[in-house]
Design an enzyme around this catalytic site. Sequence first.
Site, mmCIF file in Angstrom:
data_model
loop_
_atom_site.group_PDB
_atom_site.id
_atom_site.type_symbol
_atom_site.label_atom_id
_atom_site.label_comp_id
_atom_site.label_asym_id
_atom_site.label_seq_id
_atom_site.Cartn_x
_atom_site.Cartn_y
_atom_site.Cartn_z
ATOM 1 C CB THR A 185 -0.838 0.023 1.332
ATOM 2 O OG1 THR A 185 0.143 -0.039 2.367
ATOM 3 C CG2 THR A 185 -1.712 -1.031 1.316
ATOM 4 C CD1 TRP A 444 -18.162 12.679 12.695
ATOM 5 C CD2 TRP A 444 -16.185 13.365 12.143
ATOM 6 N NE1 TRP A 444 -17.606 11.830 13.433
ATOM 7 C CE2 TRP A 444 -16.317 12.370 13.332
ATOM 8 C CE3 TRP A 444 -14.867 13.766 11.825
ATOM 9 C CZ2 TRP A 444 -15.117 11.993 13.826
ATOM 10 C CZ3 TRP A 444 -13.768 13.202 12.602
ATOM 11 C CH2 TRP A 444 -13.810 12.349 13.760
HETATM 12 P P1 AMP Z 1 -4.720 2.788 -2.535
HETATM 13 O O1 AMP Z 1 -4.694 1.426 -1.809
HETATM 14 O O2 AMP Z 1 -3.378 3.196 -2.631
HETATM 15 O O3 AMP Z 1 -5.195 2.331 -4.001
HETATM 16 O O4 AMP Z 1 -5.586 3.594 -1.944
HETATM 17 C C1 AMP Z 1 -6.931 3.205 -1.569
HETATM 18 C C2 AMP Z 1 -7.767 4.686 -1.169
HETATM 19 O O5 AMP Z 1 -7.924 5.424 -2.012
HETATM 20 C C3 AMP Z 1 -9.191 4.175 -0.555
HETATM 21 O O6 AMP Z 1 -9.106 3.604 0.753
HETATM 22 C C4 AMP Z 1 -9.934 5.738 -0.625
HETATM 23 O O7 AMP Z 1 -9.370 6.137 0.499
HETATM 24 C C5 AMP Z 1 -9.080 6.127 -1.786
HETATM 25 N N1 AMP Z 1 -10.151 6.015 -2.953
HETATM 26 C C6 AMP Z 1 -9.750 4.916 -3.955
HETATM 27 N N2 AMP Z 1 -11.169 5.114 -4.759
HETATM 28 C C7 AMP Z 1 -11.712 6.164 -4.578
HETATM 29 C C8 AMP Z 1 -12.923 6.842 -4.881
HETATM 30 N N3 AMP Z 1 -13.481 6.466 -6.029
HETATM 31 N N4 AMP Z 1 -13.605 7.839 -4.241
HETATM 32 C C9 AMP Z 1 -12.963 8.308 -3.003
HETATM 33 N N5 AMP Z 1 -11.834 7.807 -2.546
HETATM 34 C C10 AMP Z 1 -11.119 6.788 -3.005
#
Ligand code: AMP
Length: 540
Positions: A185, A444
């Site tokens: 991640t 919030w």
């Molecule tokens: P990663 O594992 O780096 O791809 O990050 C995942 C995170 O990106 C998720 O937990 C969300 O916080 C954010 N994320 C991914 N897709 C969306 C979306 N469509 N809308 C809002 N946040 C998103």
Amino acid sequence: MHGRMMEQPLTLDAILRRARTVFGDREVVSRRADGALHRTTYGQLAARVDRLMGALQALGVRPGDRVATFAWNGHRHLELYFAVPCLGAVLHTVNVRLAPEQIAYIVQHAGDAVLCVDRALVPALLAAAPRLPAGLRYVVLDDDGRGADAGLPGALDYEAWLAQAPPPAAAVPLDEHQAAGLCYTSGTTGEPKGVLYSHRSTVLHAFGCGMVDSLGVAQRDTVLPVVPMFHVNAWGLPYAAALVGARLVLPGAHLGGDALAGLIEAERVTFAAGVPTVWNLVLQSLRRHPRDVSSLRRLVFGGAPTPRALVEQWQHEFGVPVTHAWGMTETSPVGACTHAGSTGLAPDDPADITLRGRPGRPVPGLEARIVGDDGRELPWDGQTAGELCVRGPWVASGYFGHATHEAFPADGWFRTGDVATIDPGGAIAITDRKKDLIKSRGEWISSTALENAALLHPGVLEAAVVARPDPLRDEAPVLFVVPRDAAAPPPPADLVAHLAASFPRWQLPRREDVRLVDAIPKTSVGKIDKKLLRRRLRDG
Ligand code: AMP
């Protein structure tokens, strides 16, 4: 009573076999470091994958070993995507934009035996090299076959290595539950955590990507994954494209708005996927240099909140329908998705555009729910916000090398750390990342909602909202704005008045908390870097 069906394991060699035999003449285009386009086919690529498997075996790679990549999206990277897991080894895709200490940390944590690096990325790797394990073998991917003299100790040149490779030993038996891929991640908090995908989860995710109400990748498509192959397997698109026989266009290191817009036009791309910041860059480029992008049938925004304003601009200015997807490294990543017209409305209907400002229903195969701080399930009323939890066959059940983790409680639902509402029809709307929410006098405020509204102001190019500590309100929102025209930025009072049309007063930033800036910092995967923005605020 047992069903009487074949026990065909869900392993990636089946996808490779299908690409080789059924779609052998479908094209794979990739942009070389010098900008020229390299063209091959799935058939030719599969033959090179065979050689690569022989080369990896000759280097001593055995089932279970980790083979790392440090590369942009290109055909050699795609060859590794198949050869490594089809040998029973694990493909560890390292994010090339990480800091040297993070690169060293994850290569060590993963226990990588071999690392395959793009020639142009060798300098970035050299910065981490002193801290990399001494026994690590390097292979350099170079368009001109001169990787051996790229400056890495004992490095092999990929092309020369392939040319001398012995034929692979007999096919390695694969178990569908064995590990195929490893991705860390982006680690915006704490150390990066590894997610170990299995063959089964990867194959099922690829099937899922082909469903029309998921990404909907199809045989007729020309797919451009702008999302890097080091970020959650480019959202599974390389495997999904090979499975359905879609033509692939890989952009290499050329990720600017003009380069991408040009590639879409020249290669008649029908399906492209990336983070919203990328599609904002391409939109700005198209405004400066009009191009024919009418081939696009699905433009997927994912990985970060998709502002309604961008959905609207793409639809109205270029007639391109935006698909909004939500996902995480832990969910392989595709988790929820909304397309133009998925609810039967016309793509340019304002109601449809509003719907696409949220990820919508979980994709077929995944289940979602929201829970409160006490872990109790919350109602699907479209109002109550709680932590989003998901489960399904392509959701991780733990982190690599961690016996347990609070994100994976015993109830079997992965805690995403995202805050969301779910409406009575099961559609998810993400309110915020848990740690990005702003708490004002115990209530919030959603930073995402404020950003989306700010982007509807005609003078705003980019917007980001983070909290600052406030003696009276606990936390107060600070709005960072990149003006569309630096010479005539919108006055802060104007921006606050614009927001006041959609938010109660207590949720608004004060005029002094509107900061006009030249740029908003981005993370290694192109998302707004809120951690850095908060740090800058703290440090004044
Ligand atoms: P990663 O594992 O780096 O791809 O990050 C995942 C995170 O990106 C998720 O937990 C969300 O916080 C954010 N994320 C991914 N897709 C969306 C979306 N469509 N809308 C809002 N946040 C998103």
